[in-house]
Write an enzyme that holds these catalytic residues in place. Sequence first.
Site, PDB file in Angstrom:
ATOM      1  N   ASP A  10     -75.774  10.633  56.993  1.00 55.16           N
ATOM      2  CA  ASP A  10     -75.774  10.323  55.566  1.00 55.16           C
ATOM      3  C   ASP A  10     -74.347   9.933  55.177  1.00 55.16           C
ATOM      4  O   ASP A  10     -73.446  10.769  55.165  1.00 55.16           O
ATOM      5  CB  ASP A  10     -76.244  11.549  54.774  1.00 55.16           C
ATOM      6  N   ASP A 105     -77.555   3.621  53.379  1.00 55.95           N
ATOM      7  CA  ASP A 105     -76.511   4.588  53.746  1.00 55.95           C
ATOM      8  C   ASP A 105     -77.029   5.766  54.561  1.00 55.95           C
ATOM      9  O   ASP A 105     -76.346   6.784  54.682  1.00 55.95           O
ATOM     10  CB  ASP A 105     -75.778   5.101  52.510  1.00 55.95           C
ATOM     11  N   GLU A 106     -78.220   5.659  55.153  1.00 61.40           N
ATOM     12  CA  GLU A 106     -78.777   6.741  55.957  1.00 61.40           C
ATOM     13  C   GLU A 106     -79.367   6.199  57.253  1.00 61.40           C
ATOM     14  O   GLU A 106     -80.069   5.180  57.254  1.00 61.40           O
ATOM     15  CB  GLU A 106     -79.853   7.506  55.179  1.00 61.40           C
TER      16      GLU A 106
END
Length: 402
Positions: A10, A105-106
């Site tokens: 993350d 973003d993960e």
Amino acid sequence: MTIFRTIYIDMDAFFASVEQEMDPALRGRPVAITAVDENSGCVVAASYEAKSHGVRTGCRVYEARRLCPQLQFRSSRHPLYVRVNQKIARVVDSMAELEYVRSVDEFQVGLGGKTASLDQALSLARQIKKAIATQVGSQLRCSIGIGPNQLLAKIAGKLEKPDGLQWLAPENMPDRLSQLKLEDLPGISQGISKRLYKARIYDIPSLYNLAPRHARLIWHSVEGERFVRALQGENIPLQETKRNSYGNSKVLAPQYRVTSQAKLVGRWLVEKAVERMRRDGYCAQRLSLQLRFLPSGGWSQAQSCVASQDTALFLSVYEHLWQIMIKRRPYLVGSISVQLTDVLPLEERTGDFFMSPEPGTPNPNERLATAVDQINRKYRTRLVHYGFNQDHPGFFENGRDS
């Protein structure tokens, strides 16, 4: 001893961190990203320097200025963030099995073999952190969670921010989460939390100790049972939507673009996809093969088969499709994708007189394939495989089960 299967990455304050990476003058300063411009609208992302002043996502621009007069505003540049996302994916893929890009973003990494132990998983996570910082950008930090399934790994990734590294497993559950609220868990909506409170489930330890069948009644769905079993550490792949496919695609490195080598990479992708499907307890009734040729053009075709989770069967289907494709005499193959579709749980498969007369049970070939999986996991390497194939570390790979 717990087998760890997932690393969840993350990125911390991703949009703001990208802007700080691109503009050194912003480093160490509070930064807010706006959806439209810096004079109107809301904050869609904030750096940790800004968050320390109370600036949060959703905060109105005028309120953010009041909270932090020295706040630096930048308009959102989504194409830039996507390019950085792809660069991170390539870096991670070069050193681990990147199973899914969950969002901008993960990222989700699959563990197995040597990396299935906690110490090796932690070591890999630290290597990933270092690689992102050195190969993508020094301002880009990430919090990483490790767990025996996707749910626990994702929760672990939220426990320590920024730049955190945590793990969750039956060994430290549920005490490790006792300080959190039910609503802090991904998948617990406001509606589900109300149902839990009505059932006198007020905290995470109570939810953890809930009988899975009771959870099914509270959720009014099998997803409640799956959620609690995953929280308890079982390898339960959580489903946001009905599962339709398993697959892998790979952009080929130059040395693998000739058709003879591309074919071997495709076999490797088939093995990986079927193994993952079998691990999750599913079978498929169709295999699709898609290729992009160089310098241009492409080809795709699919073939149906009996519902199966047998690697050898799908490799034979792959071979048939490849022989059809090769008649086009392609020069070079730029990318290859395999997809298992028409997926259903093994327990829902009807019996077959010639293969497996009992509904919902694996046939002899599928049991043999499961034994191969167990051997490979035991020795923490792909010791047994199905004929010749070519693994392909590096270059961007997209594993899908949607």
